[in-house]
Write a protein that holds these residues in place. Structure first.
Motif, PDB file in Angstrom:
ATOM      1  N   ASP A   4     -23.227  -0.361  -5.120  1.00 28.11           N
ATOM      2  CA  ASP A   4     -23.117   0.469  -3.843  1.00 28.11           C
ATOM      3  C   ASP A   4     -22.623  -0.572  -2.600  1.00 28.11           C
ATOM      4  N   ASP A   5     -23.277  -1.596  -2.553  1.00 33.76           N
ATOM      5  CA  ASP A   5     -22.869  -2.777  -1.545  1.00 33.76           C
ATOM      6  C   ASP A   5     -21.378  -3.137  -1.722  1.00 33.76           C
ATOM      7  N   TYR A   6     -20.807  -3.034  -2.736  1.00 31.06           N
ATOM      8  CA  TYR A   6     -19.407  -3.486  -2.978  1.00 31.06           C
ATOM      9  C   TYR A   6     -18.614  -2.205  -2.365  1.00 31.06           C
ATOM     10  N   LYS A   7     -19.035  -1.139  -3.006  1.00 26.69           N
ATOM     11  CA  LYS A   7     -18.196   0.194  -2.692  1.00 26.69           C
ATOM     12  C   LYS A   7     -18.051   0.467  -1.315  1.00 26.69           C
ATOM     13  N   ASN A   8     -19.131   0.378  -0.430  1.00 28.09           N
ATOM     14  CA  ASN A   8     -19.356   0.488   1.038  1.00 28.09           C
ATOM     15  C   ASN A   8     -18.401  -0.479   1.808  1.00 28.09           C
ATOM     16  N   ALA A   9     -18.559  -1.521   1.156  1.00 27.70           N
ATOM     17  CA  ALA A   9     -17.859  -2.874   1.904  1.00 27.70           C
ATOM     18  C   ALA A   9     -16.194  -2.494   1.631  1.00 27.70           C
ATOM     19  N   ILE A  10     -15.840  -2.069   0.516  1.00 30.69           N
ATOM     20  CA  ILE A  10     -14.255  -1.721   0.380  1.00 30.69           C
ATOM     21  C   ILE A  10     -13.929  -0.488   1.047  1.00 30.69           C
ATOM     22  N   LYS A  11     -15.006   0.489   1.494  1.00 29.24           N
ATOM     23  CA  LYS A  11     -14.439   1.521   2.373  1.00 29.24           C
ATOM     24  C   LYS A  11     -14.257   1.039   3.637  1.00 29.24           C
ATOM     25  N   LEU A  12     -15.214   0.158   4.028  1.00 29.39           N
ATOM     26  CA  LEU A  12     -15.449  -0.322   5.436  1.00 29.39           C
ATOM     27  C   LEU A  12     -13.767  -1.190   5.754  1.00 29.39           C
ATOM     28  N   ILE A  13     -13.578  -1.752   4.827  1.00 28.15           N
ATOM     29  CA  ILE A  13     -12.408  -2.582   4.893  1.00 28.15           C
ATOM     30  C   ILE A  13     -10.955  -1.656   5.071  1.00 28.15           C
ATOM     31  N   LYS A  14     -10.995  -0.562   3.959  1.00 29.59           N
ATOM     32  CA  LYS A  14     -10.012   0.490   4.065  1.00 29.59           C
ATOM     33  C   LYS A  14      -9.971   1.045   5.489  1.00 29.59           C
ATOM     34  N   GLU A  15     -10.855   1.297   6.053  1.00 27.03           N
ATOM     35  CA  GLU A  15     -11.104   2.124   7.284  1.00 27.03           C
ATOM     36  C   GLU A  15     -10.234   1.220   8.291  1.00 27.03           C
ATOM     37  N   ASN A  16     -10.584   0.146   8.170  1.00 27.28           N
ATOM     38  CA  ASN A  16      -9.956  -0.936   9.272  1.00 27.28           C
ATOM     39  C   ASN A  16      -8.586  -1.509   9.090  1.00 27.28           C
ATOM     40  N   VAL A  17      -8.200  -1.463   8.001  1.00 25.55           N
ATOM     41  CA  VAL A  17      -6.805  -1.994   7.817  1.00 25.55           C
ATOM     42  C   VAL A  17      -5.682  -1.041   7.111  1.00 25.55           C
ATOM     43  N   LEU A  18      -6.130   0.006   6.628  1.00 23.15           N
ATOM     44  CA  LEU A  18      -5.030   0.652   5.938  1.00 23.15           C
ATOM     45  C   LEU A  18      -4.041   1.212   6.964  1.00 23.15           C
ATOM     46  N   SER A  19      -4.404   1.903   7.857  1.00 25.59           N
ATOM     47  CA  SER A  19      -3.383   2.239   8.823  1.00 25.59           C
ATOM     48  C   SER A  19      -2.563   1.175   9.390  1.00 25.59           C
ATOM     49  N   LYS A  20      -2.908  -0.007   9.322  1.00 25.27           N
ATOM     50  CA  LYS A  20      -1.864  -1.101   9.797  1.00 25.27           C
ATOM     51  C   LYS A  20      -1.326  -1.492   8.611  1.00 25.27           C
ATOM     52  N   ILE A  21      -1.643  -1.830   7.593  1.00 22.35           N
ATOM     53  CA  ILE A  21      -0.934  -2.003   6.075  1.00 22.35           C
ATOM     54  C   ILE A  21       0.158  -0.833   5.885  1.00 22.35           C
ATOM     55  N   SER A  22      -0.239   0.527   6.096  1.00 23.88           N
ATOM     56  CA  SER A  22       0.635   1.450   5.805  1.00 23.88           C
ATOM     57  C   SER A  22       1.867   1.554   6.781  1.00 23.88           C
ATOM     58  N   GLU A  23       1.580   1.315   7.989  1.00 21.62           N
ATOM     59  CA  GLU A  23       2.574   1.035   8.994  1.00 21.62           C
ATOM     60  C   GLU A  23       3.491  -0.077   8.873  1.00 21.62           C
ATOM     61  N   SER A  24       3.306  -0.971   8.007  1.00 22.39           N
ATOM     62  CA  SER A  24       4.192  -1.930   7.722  1.00 22.39           C
ATOM     63  C   SER A  24       5.054  -1.727   6.508  1.00 22.39           C
ATOM     64  N   TYR A  25       4.431  -0.836   5.645  1.00 19.38           N
ATOM     65  CA  TYR A  25       5.428  -0.350   4.633  1.00 19.38           C
ATOM     66  C   TYR A  25       6.019   1.420   4.980  1.00 19.38           C
ATOM     67  N   ALA A  26       6.018   1.711   6.259  1.00 22.85           N
ATOM     68  CA  ALA A  26       6.283   3.069   6.565  1.00 22.85           C
ATOM     69  C   ALA A  26       7.721   3.072   6.497  1.00 22.85           C
ATOM     70  N   LEU A  27       8.204   4.343   6.039  1.00 20.71           N
ATOM     71  CA  LEU A  27       9.766   4.592   5.866  1.00 20.71           C
ATOM     72  C   LEU A  27      10.104   5.488   7.102  1.00 20.71           C
ATOM     73  N   GLU A  28      11.306   5.549   7.343  1.00 22.62           N
ATOM     74  CA  GLU A  28      11.732   6.329   8.601  1.00 22.62           C
ATOM     75  C   GLU A  28      11.112   7.800   8.641  1.00 22.62           C
ATOM     76  N   ASN A  29      10.978   8.417   7.573  1.00 23.11           N
ATOM     77  CA  ASN A  29      10.394   9.755   7.567  1.00 23.11           C
ATOM     78  C   ASN A  29       8.923  10.003   7.689  1.00 23.11           C
ATOM     79  N   GLY A  30       8.221   8.656   7.838  1.00 26.45           N
ATOM     80  CA  GLY A  30       6.631   8.673   8.181  1.00 26.45           C
ATOM     81  C   GLY A  30       6.076   8.397   6.660  1.00 26.45           C
ATOM     82  N   ASP A  31       6.709   8.589   5.442  1.00 21.38           N
ATOM     83  CA  ASP A  31       5.927   8.263   4.248  1.00 21.38           C
ATOM     84  C   ASP A  31       5.688   6.558   4.059  1.00 21.38           C
ATOM     85  N   THR A  32       4.881   6.271   3.179  1.00 18.47           N
ATOM     86  CA  THR A  32       4.473   5.204   2.792  1.00 18.47           C
ATOM     87  C   THR A  32       5.217   4.670   1.765  1.00 18.47           C
TER      88      THR A  32
END
Length: 518
Positions: free
Chosen positions: A125-153
């Motif tokens: 449970d602790d591990y799952k919650n930690a991964i969830k928190l990390i995802k909330e904080n970094v996924l949008s930034k990481i996805s932006e670095s791999y973003a395509l012209e049409n907005g897909d990742t």
């Protein structure tokens, strides 16, 4: 079905699985069924690794079956088991499961971290919650670095040397990939990272070593794209907010997935589906061993790599009880405080001298086999990500990196000293079990010194088949397919022989008698 009802059902299923895994572990505390795992027959038919033991790559893992059998039959509860070349540390957990005290030593910072991880797992449970928190904080930034012209990742980028060949993304309506020609937008996105400098990752030390394709002027920037390093830094920013066992598990999730984040992921081409046919389909390979950076290779979305490994670890944690085991990090503390576990980073040749005489019941170890695997050099990528400094000067190994001056003669001298100390620290009824193999007779020359210079007697050996197929073993010309377990103690008696002589392949002959001089 109502979405909330579906989510609630899933929650009940998850709770049921946790209860089931907990009850299962109460009945089956070790990796495999006790009745099967500790029999003579299981040694000749080892199972492959699974669960927590399969989570992280490490070279030279030995089958659990032979370790368990020898620990159970050569020692009693609360006896001390020693491994002076700890490696992946699997034996530490098995010794603990069998009620033995354990002392492990290794020069490699990664080995220490991986062992401590195995001994002090976080809760699922602790591990799952930690991964969830990390995802909330970094996924949008990481996805932006791999973003395509049409907005897909994008998920994958196919490179041929420094030229981008294709960009892959997922089809929104299926799991199939869509292959795209690189656009100016994609190239400009990549160019925006060209001046990036790492923040959380150690510089690292690399040597000229043709055996593993390492170069003296190599840096971490040669192993990863700068975009990948930017995203790894984002994940490390979040990991560094945690502490203790949970932080270690998150760090090892990153190192475990780092190979697939690197420039060392082969693009597999011309794989034949049927006889006399070849496919033009390009498939994603994986990092196996060494630091080869193929011309045709993939750059893979860093978050996808990290999350895939995290999902595997979460499932493995559901099968484990998370009861941290107290570990001491020095020989003196281990003995003074009668600790269950001592996990010590250092040179075994030095650390063994600190162990009281006649205090170890079983030494069971898999030392570096001449120049087969330069463990510390291969682990440097992981140690960089862990921000751990490696002491290459003290490693006991034969290295093809000439600048290190790790010759076979020096290795043999070091091994003789290790074995001399082993004789001193073993109890009168103790055993030394050495996992070893080499193709040249000179590499075995330390063997003769054991009986000549020490009081240890060679009892015999048995073959140790690997529990999993190895790409390296299967494909390297002349690669060895197994090791020997060499057995020594202070006196040859029928009682001691009875422990081993029923093992398939047991022989009192010396295994290197037919080996030629090199």
């Amino acid at each position: 079905m109502d979405a909330r009802a579906g989510a609630q059902d899933f929650k009940y299923i998850e709770i049921f699985l946790k209860i089931w895994y907990h009850l299962k572990n109460m009945i089956q505390p070790t990796l495999f069924d006790i009745e099967e795992n500790h029999t003579v027959e299981s040694i000749s038919n080892p199972k492959t690794y699974k669960g927590i033991y399969a989570f992280h790559k490490y070279w030279g893992k030995k089958p659990i079956e032979s370790l368990d059998y020898c620990i159970e039959n050569c020692t009693n509860k609360n006896d001390i088991v020693l491994d002076p070349f700890l490696g992946s540390g699997l034996i530490s957990k098995e010794a603990h499961n069998l009620g033995r005290r354990f002392l492990g030593i290794d020069i490699n910072p990664f080995s220490i971290e991986h062992t401590l991880f195995l001994l002090s797992l976080p809760s699922a449970d602790d591990y799952k919650n930690a991964i969830k928190l990390i995802k909330e904080n970094v996924l949008s930034k990481i996805s932006e670095s791999y973003a395509l012209e049409n907005g897909d990742t994008a998920t994958h980028f196919l490179w041929n040397k420094d030229e981008l060949q294709e960009v892959w993304k997922k089809n929104n309506n299926s799991r199939r990939k869509v292959q795209l020609e690189p656009s100016d937008f994609d190239l400009n996105k990549i160019k925006s990272f060209e001046n990036y400098s790492v923040r959380n990752i150690q510089k690292g030390t690399f040597f000229e070593n043709a055996r593993i394709n390492s170069m003296e002027n190599m840096t971490i920037y040669d192993l990863f794209t700068k975009r990948a390093l930017y995203n790894i830094d984002l994940i490390l920013d979040e990991i560094n907010k945690f502490s203790g066992d949970l932080k270690r598990a998150l760090q090892l999730t990153l190192t475990s997935s780092s190979g697939q984040m690197s420039n060392m992921v082969f693009a597999i081409t011309n794989r034949g589906k049927t006889k006399n046919q070849q496919s033009e389909k390009i498939e994603v390979g994986s990092w196996v061993i060494g630091l080869w950076r193929p011309d045709l290779h993939f750059e893979i979305n860093v978050w996808n790599c990290f999350e895939n490994r995290a999902n595997k670890l979460y499932k493995a944690l559901l099968e484990q009880d998370s009861f941290p085991i107290s570990c001491k990090n020095s020989i003196s503390d281990f003995y003074a405080k009668q600790a269950e576990m001592g996990i010590v980073q250092g040179n075994s040749k030095i650390e063994l001298k600190k162990i009281p005489s006649a205090s170890i019941k079983l030494i069971i170890t898999d030392p570096p086999h001449s120049d087969r695997i330069p463990y510390l050099e291969l682990s440097e990528m992981w140690n960089c990500l862990l921000n751990k400094k490696s002491d290459f000067s003290e490693e006991i190994v034969v290295s093809n990196a000439k600048i290190r001056q790790k010759s076979k003669d020096k290795y043999l001298t070091d091994m003789r000293e290790i074995l001399s100390e082993s004789s001193r620290i073993l109890t009168k009824d103790g055993y030394l079990l050495l996992y070893f193999n080499a193709k040249d007779k000179n590499s075995w020359s330390f063997f003769d010194s054991i009986e000549k210079q020490n009081s240890l007697v060679y009892l015999g050996s048995f073959p140790m088949e690997y529990s999993a197929n190895s790409v390296v073993q299967d494909n390297r010309k002349g690669a060895m397919k197994s090791d020997y377990v060499l057995v020594f103690n202070h006196s040859r008696t029928q009682k001691t022989l009875n422990i081993f002589n029923k093992i398939k392949g047991w022989t009192s002959d010396k295994p290197f008698k037919e080996v030629k001089n090199a």
